[in-house]
Design a protein around this motif. Structure first.
Motif, PDB file in Angstrom:
ATOM      1  N   MET A   1       0.818  -1.262   0.128  1.00  0.00           N
ATOM      2  CA  MET A   1       0.191   0.119   0.012  1.00  0.00           C
ATOM      3  C   MET A   1       0.815   1.272   0.110  1.00  0.00           C
ATOM      4  N   ASP A   2       0.629   2.229  -0.845  1.00  0.00           N
ATOM      5  CA  ASP A   2       1.257   3.536  -0.983  1.00  0.00           C
ATOM      6  C   ASP A   2       1.080   4.387   0.492  1.00  0.00           C
ATOM      7  N   GLU A   3       2.370   4.617   0.783  1.00  0.00           N
ATOM      8  CA  GLU A   3       2.395   5.521   2.281  1.00  0.00           C
ATOM      9  C   GLU A   3       1.311   6.647   2.343  1.00  0.00           C
ATOM     10  N   GLN A   4       1.265   7.482   0.895  1.00  0.00           N
ATOM     11  CA  GLN A   4       0.460   8.605   0.878  1.00  0.00           C
ATOM     12  C   GLN A   4      -0.891   8.119   0.929  1.00  0.00           C
ATOM     13  N   VAL A   5      -1.479   7.148   0.465  1.00  0.00           N
ATOM     14  CA  VAL A   5      -2.703   6.534   0.737  1.00  0.00           C
ATOM     15  C   VAL A   5      -2.994   6.323   1.973  1.00  0.00           C
ATOM     16  N   LEU A   6      -2.053   5.429   2.680  1.00  0.00           N
ATOM     17  CA  LEU A   6      -2.357   5.473   4.123  1.00  0.00           C
ATOM     18  C   LEU A   6      -2.523   6.664   4.855  1.00  0.00           C
ATOM     19  N   ARG A   7      -1.708   7.457   4.634  1.00  0.00           N
ATOM     20  CA  ARG A   7      -1.607   8.966   5.444  1.00  0.00           C
ATOM     21  C   ARG A   7      -2.993   9.531   5.076  1.00  0.00           C
ATOM     22  N   ALA A   8      -3.758   9.405   3.889  1.00  0.00           N
ATOM     23  CA  ALA A   8      -4.877  10.226   3.639  1.00  0.00           C
ATOM     24  C   ALA A   8      -5.976   9.368   4.002  1.00  0.00           C
ATOM     25  N   SER A   9      -5.931   8.101   3.979  1.00  0.00           N
ATOM     26  CA  SER A   9      -7.191   7.373   4.286  1.00  0.00           C
ATOM     27  C   SER A   9      -7.322   6.889   5.843  1.00  0.00           C
ATOM     28  N   LEU A  10      -5.869   6.574   6.273  1.00  0.00           N
ATOM     29  CA  LEU A  10      -5.988   6.126   7.677  1.00  0.00           C
ATOM     30  C   LEU A  10      -5.726   7.237   8.682  1.00  0.00           C
ATOM     31  N   LEU A  11      -4.838   7.932   8.410  1.00  0.00           N
ATOM     32  CA  LEU A  11      -4.389   8.610   9.824  1.00  0.00           C
ATOM     33  C   LEU A  11      -4.809  10.275   9.659  1.00  0.00           C
ATOM     34  N   ALA A  12      -6.080  10.670   8.940  1.00  0.00           N
ATOM     35  CA  ALA A  12      -6.548  12.098   9.007  1.00  0.00           C
ATOM     36  C   ALA A  12      -7.561  11.769  10.158  1.00  0.00           C
ATOM     37  N   PRO A  13      -7.751  12.662  10.926  1.00  0.00           N
ATOM     38  CA  PRO A  13      -6.872  13.903  11.028  1.00  0.00           C
ATOM     39  C   PRO A  13      -5.434  13.308  11.567  1.00  0.00           C
ATOM     40  N   MET A  14      -4.369  14.361  11.322  1.00  0.00           N
ATOM     41  CA  MET A  14      -3.136  14.081  11.603  1.00  0.00           C
ATOM     42  C   MET A  14      -2.944  14.218  13.154  1.00  0.00           C
ATOM     43  N   LEU A  15      -1.738  13.508  13.199  1.00  0.00           N
ATOM     44  CA  LEU A  15      -1.321  13.489  14.784  1.00  0.00           C
ATOM     45  C   LEU A  15      -1.235  14.495  15.508  1.00  0.00           C
ATOM     46  N   ASP A  16      -1.730  14.759  16.706  1.00  0.00           N
ATOM     47  CA  ASP A  16      -1.467  16.118  17.596  1.00  0.00           C
ATOM     48  C   ASP A  16      -0.944  15.963  18.648  1.00  0.00           C
ATOM     49  N   ALA A  17       0.388  16.656  18.583  1.00  0.00           N
ATOM     50  CA  ALA A  17       1.463  16.530  19.358  1.00  0.00           C
ATOM     51  C   ALA A  17       1.227  17.257  20.709  1.00  0.00           C
ATOM     52  N   SER A  18       0.220  18.277  20.554  1.00  0.00           N
ATOM     53  CA  SER A  18      -0.371  18.916  21.682  1.00  0.00           C
ATOM     54  C   SER A  18      -1.583  18.619  22.506  1.00  0.00           C
ATOM     55  N   SER A  19      -1.927  17.199  22.165  1.00  0.00           N
ATOM     56  CA  SER A  19      -3.336  16.849  22.781  1.00  0.00           C
ATOM     57  C   SER A  19      -3.060  16.331  23.971  1.00  0.00           C
ATOM     58  N   GLY A  20      -1.723  15.999  24.457  1.00  0.00           N
ATOM     59  CA  GLY A  20      -1.604  15.340  25.906  1.00  0.00           C
ATOM     60  C   GLY A  20      -1.392  13.807  26.005  1.00  0.00           C
ATOM     61  N   VAL A  21      -1.945  13.291  24.737  1.00  0.00           N
ATOM     62  CA  VAL A  21      -1.931  11.839  24.696  1.00  0.00           C
ATOM     63  C   VAL A  21      -0.758  11.686  23.563  1.00  0.00           C
ATOM     64  N   ALA A  22       0.224  10.500  24.172  1.00  0.00           N
ATOM     65  CA  ALA A  22       1.525  10.221  23.558  1.00  0.00           C
ATOM     66  C   ALA A  22       1.098   9.967  22.029  1.00  0.00           C
ATOM     67  N   LEU A  23       2.111  10.055  21.254  1.00  0.00           N
ATOM     68  CA  LEU A  23       1.951  10.369  19.674  1.00  0.00           C
ATOM     69  C   LEU A  23       1.760   8.642  19.312  1.00  0.00           C
ATOM     70  N   TYR A  24       2.721   7.804  19.895  1.00  0.00           N
ATOM     71  CA  TYR A  24       2.497   6.334  19.680  1.00  0.00           C
ATOM     72  C   TYR A  24       1.136   5.861  19.927  1.00  0.00           C
ATOM     73  N   ARG A  25       0.622   6.343  20.947  1.00  0.00           N
ATOM     74  CA  ARG A  25      -1.000   5.938  21.303  1.00  0.00           C
ATOM     75  C   ARG A  25      -1.913   6.348  20.505  1.00  0.00           C
ATOM     76  N   GLN A  26      -1.592   7.712  19.850  1.00  0.00           N
ATOM     77  CA  GLN A  26      -2.487   8.183  18.937  1.00  0.00           C
ATOM     78  C   GLN A  26      -2.491   7.486  17.758  1.00  0.00           C
ATOM     79  N   LEU A  27      -1.145   6.809  17.162  1.00  0.00           N
ATOM     80  CA  LEU A  27      -0.986   6.467  16.081  1.00  0.00           C
ATOM     81  C   LEU A  27      -1.747   4.766  15.972  1.00  0.00           C
ATOM     82  N   TYR A  28      -1.482   4.299  17.455  1.00  0.00           N
ATOM     83  CA  TYR A  28      -2.013   3.026  17.685  1.00  0.00           C
ATOM     84  C   TYR A  28      -3.739   3.089  17.583  1.00  0.00           C
ATOM     85  N   GLU A  29      -4.466   4.096  18.007  1.00  0.00           N
ATOM     86  CA  GLU A  29      -5.665   4.151  18.017  1.00  0.00           C
ATOM     87  C   GLU A  29      -6.135   4.357  16.859  1.00  0.00           C
ATOM     88  N   GLU A  30      -5.742   5.253  15.823  1.00  0.00           N
ATOM     89  CA  GLU A  30      -6.067   5.529  14.491  1.00  0.00           C
ATOM     90  C   GLU A  30      -5.948   4.246  13.746  1.00  0.00           C
TER      91      GLU A  30
END
Length: 500
Positions: A1-30
């Motif tokens: 799978m193309d990583e750009q497709v993955l970024r658009a379809s899977l991970l929108a909205p983008m990871l938020d570094a200011s949310s107080g939730v660890a980035l790895y946890r945000q990525l895991y949840e998405e």
């Protein structure tokens, strides 16, 4: 799978570094949500951790942590030399539930509602142990709640010293599983106390330590009653007993209470072969009647002839103000049909959650097994401290002191009622217990008065709530044990304002 497709379809909205939730946890949840939703189909190959980290603008460690979590939970798997893939068989029941719902929507089928409870579960959920009330209201120190001891008068400093001494000398073996019947030294102390103070005929082997009298009622009902069995129950009665019996599937047979206690002849006329009878003979709850000797003997004779059991709930017999505490029903039993239940909630403090059951010899093994199945055993340190409290005579002294205090507080309540309520309410002195019954005039309904009183800062219980079938008395249950003179007088003023 193309990583750009993955970024658009899977991970929108983008990871938020200011949310107080660890980035790895945000990525895991998405990624987890995308897998469950089907955006990442089963079997699809994922980008490498390095590629995905560059695409998202995060460290590779962040992606590795997210992948590790998904891998551990079974959402993805790795092939050596090939890459990482979405698992074909997912661990989540959520995916199957989604498929069922989609299938129902596509075919027009209406899926039947789930039945979450068993038949016994429905009976348990429908049972009531106490009048419904919010716990934040229960903890308020507000006259005249019944059944609450004078907690401000309990020797907590002494109790904490006994506990500290136990902690200092506790052994590693005390931290393991123990006898489901309870700590043997405590059972010995209880047996000695019951023999002397209550006339109970028992040995320590017959004592089963419970998490309060409510657990004893529940286990006795579960062991001895089949769904549909008739059980005599006092009318009015303690709601905790009603709840335990109903949850076991019992068919309740309300038997009226008169000046001599349970009307045994009426119980026999209604259900002569009832499986069990529940009674509070020493101080009937909530009316306060004492069962006469002739009624006690008649009840025991019926149980012997019918092969039935008697649950004797002796919840507050320590507090008798006229003469010595009455002997137990169990002490008169020659046929081994009485199961005696006691508690420390009224004589020590409710949060202790320690009670006991005196089993007939033939049921000892069954009650031990039931206790083990319920929650293995009671809290060991609490049992040890209670043992020391009894063995060092603190228990006897505390009971004597509280008996004198409660008698004094009842007199204060009666005098305050005479001054504040006049002829509106009839309150007779009680020879035992921690509460009195206030009879209301016919023009007032106890349930409405109780609701109005609550708005005026007074907690009273309508006696009609405790009835099942027979015409109820019209009155209020007033507890006095937990309240000092000022609180009682203020509460009575508020109650008088309510009645006006």
């Amino acid at each position: 799978m193309d990583e750009q497709v993955l970024r658009a379809s899977l991970l929108a909205p983008m990871l938020d570094a200011s949310s107080g939730v660890a980035l790895y946890r945000q990525l895991y949840e998405e990624m987890r949500q995308a897998i469950l939703a089907g955006s990442l189909p089963a079997g699809v190959k994922l980008p490498s951790t390095r590629t995905l980290a560059q695409t998202l603008g995060v460290s590779r460690a962040t992606v590795v942590l997210a992948f590790d979590q998904l891998l551990a939970e079974g959402y993805i798997y790795g092939k050596v030399g090939s890459g990482t893939y979405v698992e074909r068989v997912l661990p989540d029941e959520l995916l199957r539930l989604q498929d069922r719902r989609k299938g129902g929507q596509q075919t027009g089928e209406i899926l039947p509602p789930a039945q979450p409870l068993s038949e016994r579960g429905k009976m348990i959920a429908a049972s009531t142990v106490a009048p419904l009330q919010k716990w934040e209201q229960v903890v308020q120190h507000q006259a005249f709640r019944h059944g609450i001891p004078a907690l401000h008068e309990f020797p907590f400093k002494l109790w904490s010293q006994l506990a500290a001494k136990r902690w200092k000398h506790i052994q590693p073996s005390d931290f393991g599983y123990s006898d489901p019947a309870g700590y043997r030294p405590l059972r010995q102390e209880i047996a000695r106390y019951l023999q002397v103070a209550r006339g109970v005929r028992c040995t320590e082997e017959q004592i089963i330590i419970m998490a309060g009298s409510q657990q004893a009622l529940h286990l006795a009902a579960q062991l001895l009653i089949d769904p549909g069995d008739d059980v005599w129950i006092e009318d009015p009665c303690y709601m905790g007993a009603r709840g335990a019996l109903v949850s076991s599937g019992a068919q309740l047979v309300p038997v009226p209470i008169d000046d001599e206690g349970l009307a045994v002849t009426q119980g026999i006329a209604i259900s002569p072969r009832a499986r069990m009878a529940y009674v509070t003979p020493s101080h009937q709850f909530p009316i306060g009647t004492v069962m006469s000797l002739s009624r006690r003997l008649a009840l025991l004779r019926w149980a012997d002839q019918a092969g039935s059991w008697i649950l004797e709930d002796d919840y507050d017999s320590e507090y008798r103000y006229a003469g010595h505490p009455l002997a137990s029903l169990q002490g008169l039993d020659q046929a081994g049909r009485v199961i005696y239940i006691g508690t420390f909630s009224k004589v020590l403090f409710p949060a202790l959650r320690l009670g006991y059951l005196v089993s007939p010899p033939e049921l000892i093994d069954a009650f031990r097994a039931a206790r083990s199945a319920a929650d293995r055993h009671a809290h060991m340190l609490d049992q040890m401290v209670t043992t020391d409290f009894m063995a060092q005579e603190h228990f006897a002294r505390h009971v004597r002191r509280m008996r004198s205090l409660y008698e004094e507080r009842q007199l204060i309540l009666l005098e305050a009622a005479r001054q504040q309520l006049g002829d509106n309410v009839c309150i007779k002195s009680a020879t035992a217990g921690m509460n009195v019954l206030a009879h209301l005039p016919a023009r007032l309904r106890d349930t409405e008065v109780a609701q109005q009183a609550a708005q005026n800062g007074v907690a009273v219980t309508p006696i009609s709530k405790y009835y099942i079938q027979h015409p109820p008395l019209n009155g209020l249950l007033l507890g006095y044990a937990a309240y000092n003179q000022q609180e009682i007088q203020q509460g009575m003023q508020n109650l008088a304002r309510t009645l006006q």
